[in-house]
Enzyme design. Sequence first.
Site, PDB file in Angstrom:
ATOM      1  CB  THR A 273      -5.923   0.938  -5.862  1.00 30.65           C
ATOM      2  OG1 THR A 273      -4.717   0.238  -5.549  1.00 30.65           O
ATOM      3  CG2 THR A 273      -6.452   0.468  -7.200  1.00 30.65           C
TER       4      THR A 273
ATOM      5  CB  CYS B 114       0.765   6.360   6.578  1.00 34.38           C
ATOM      6  SG  CYS B 114       1.365   7.755   5.594  1.00 34.38           S
TER       7      CYS B 114
ATOM      8  CG  ASN C  51      -0.100   2.496 -11.709  1.00 34.96           C
ATOM      9  OD1 ASN C  51       0.377   2.504 -12.839  1.00 34.96           O
ATOM     10  ND2 ASN C  51      -0.343   1.367 -11.054  1.00 34.96           N
TER      11      ASN C  51
ATOM     12  CB  CYS D 239      -2.352   6.979   4.442  1.00 35.89           C
ATOM     13  SG  CYS D 239      -1.229   6.397   3.156  1.00 35.89           S
TER      14      CYS D 239
ATOM     15  CG  HIS E 106       1.993   6.530   0.933  1.00 33.11           C
ATOM     16  ND1 HIS E 106       2.065   6.925   2.257  1.00 33.11           N
ATOM     17  CD2 HIS E 106       3.282   6.376   0.525  1.00 33.11           C
ATOM     18  CE1 HIS E 106       3.335   7.023   2.631  1.00 33.11           C
ATOM     19  NE2 HIS E 106       4.096   6.684   1.586  1.00 33.11           N
TER      20      HIS E 106
ATOM     21  CG  HIS F 144       2.435   2.627  -4.524  1.00 30.40           C
ATOM     22  ND1 HIS F 144       1.396   3.513  -4.299  1.00 30.40           N
ATOM     23  CD2 HIS F 144       1.973   1.756  -5.452  1.00 30.40           C
ATOM     24  CE1 HIS F 144       0.364   3.177  -5.050  1.00 30.40           C
ATOM     25  NE2 HIS F 144       0.690   2.112  -5.779  1.00 30.40           N
TER      26      HIS F 144
ATOM     27  N   GLY G 285      -4.816   3.567 -12.749  1.00 30.01           N
ATOM     28  CA  GLY G 285      -4.867   2.359 -11.931  1.00 30.01           C
ATOM     29  C   GLY G 285      -4.340   2.538 -10.522  1.00 30.01           C
TER      30      GLY G 285
ATOM     31  CG  HIS H 293       3.642  -1.347  -8.674  1.00 30.22           C
ATOM     32  ND1 HIS H 293       2.788  -2.310  -8.164  1.00 30.22           N
ATOM     33  CD2 HIS H 293       2.931  -0.185  -8.682  1.00 30.22           C
ATOM     34  CE1 HIS H 293       1.618  -1.750  -7.887  1.00 30.22           C
ATOM     35  NE2 HIS H 293       1.680  -0.467  -8.194  1.00 30.22           N
TER      36      HIS H 293
ATOM     37  CG  ASP I 128       1.427  -5.805  -4.718  1.00 26.63           C
ATOM     38  OD1 ASP I 128       1.469  -4.628  -5.104  1.00 26.63           O
ATOM     39  OD2 ASP I 128       0.349  -6.454  -4.603  1.00 26.63           O
TER      40      ASP I 128
HETATM   41  P1  5GP Z   1      -1.658   0.740  -7.299  1.00 26.21           P
HETATM   42  O1  5GP Z   1      -2.805  -0.005  -7.919  1.00 26.21           O
HETATM   43  O2  5GP Z   1      -2.148   1.850  -6.376  1.00 26.21           O
HETATM   44  O3  5GP Z   1      -0.610   1.205  -8.242  1.00 26.21           O
HETATM   45  O4  5GP Z   1      -0.919  -0.331  -6.379  1.00 26.21           O
HETATM   46  C1  5GP Z   1      -1.324  -0.646  -5.088  1.00 26.21           C
HETATM   47  C2  5GP Z   1      -0.743  -2.003  -4.797  1.00 26.21           C
HETATM   48  O5  5GP Z   1      -0.839  -2.202  -3.399  1.00 26.21           O
HETATM   49  C3  5GP Z   1      -1.494  -3.151  -5.469  1.00 26.21           C
HETATM   50  O6  5GP Z   1      -0.595  -3.878  -6.299  1.00 26.21           O
HETATM   51  C4  5GP Z   1      -2.014  -3.980  -4.299  1.00 26.21           C
HETATM   52  O7  5GP Z   1      -1.943  -5.369  -4.545  1.00 26.21           O
HETATM   53  C5  5GP Z   1      -1.114  -3.556  -3.166  1.00 26.21           C
HETATM   54  N1  5GP Z   1      -1.749  -3.630  -1.857  1.00 26.21           N
HETATM   55  C6  5GP Z   1      -2.983  -3.166  -1.527  1.00 26.21           C
HETATM   56  N2  5GP Z   1      -3.221  -3.370  -0.220  1.00 26.21           N
HETATM   57  C7  5GP Z   1      -2.109  -3.986   0.287  1.00 26.21           C
HETATM   58  C8  5GP Z   1      -1.757  -4.451   1.589  1.00 26.21           C
HETATM   59  O8  5GP Z   1      -2.514  -4.344   2.563  1.00 26.21           O
HETATM   60  N3  5GP Z   1      -0.532  -5.032   1.723  1.00 26.21           N
HETATM   61  C9  5GP Z   1       0.332  -5.165   0.674  1.00 26.21           C
HETATM   62  N4  5GP Z   1       1.510  -5.765   0.927  1.00 26.21           N
HETATM   63  N5  5GP Z   1       0.029  -4.734  -0.566  1.00 26.21           N
HETATM   64  C10 5GP Z   1      -1.162  -4.147  -0.760  1.00 26.21           C
HETATM   65 ZN    ZN Z   2       0.577   7.652   3.486  1.00 30.30          ZN
END
Ligand code: 5GP
Ligand code: ZN
Length: 112
Positions: free
Chosen positions: A94, A7, A86, A4, A97, A99, A92, A101, A30
């Site tokens: 990705t 994690c 999300n 993860c 885990h 989170h 959306g 924003h 981010d």
């Molecule tokens: P989701 O699309 O799942 O709602 O948001 C995942 C967020 O994690 C995205 O905005 C993406 O830019 C961010 N993200 C993905 N990989 C990394 C990383 O390795 N480090 C950081 N700081 N952010 C990440």
């Molecule tokens: Zn995790």
Amino acid sequence: MEDCLFCKIIAGEIPSSKVYEDDLCYAFYDISPLAPTHFLVVPKVHLASAADVTDETAPVVGHIYAVIARLARELGFAEGYRVVTNVGALAGQTVRHLHFHVLSGKELGSFN
Ligand code: 5GP
Ligand code: ZN
């Protein structure tokens, strides 16, 4: 949890730009910001998404919102910000885990 990304970030195995940390949560900027202020707040316990929140784990979500409100005041964006989580690929998500924003620093368009 193994494999993860968040994690691993919480554990310090993958570097991140830390905003805040306590026993329950970790906040970091981010990597692809969508606003002048854009950081993520994650529970230290692995939950795949908000769909996995139960009565047992719900307190950490309330705690995260309290942390966000305090950071908004301390970092100077309390006048206006957006908190988004999300759930699922269709929405959306990705990283699997949970989170939150936190976005601020520009006019944020309506979802509707
Ligand atoms: P989701 O699309 O799942 O709602 O948001 C995942 C967020 O994690 C995205 O905005 C993406 O830019 C961010 N993200 C993905 N990989 C990394 C990383 O390795 N480090 C950081 N700081 N952010 C990440
Ligand atoms: Zn995790």
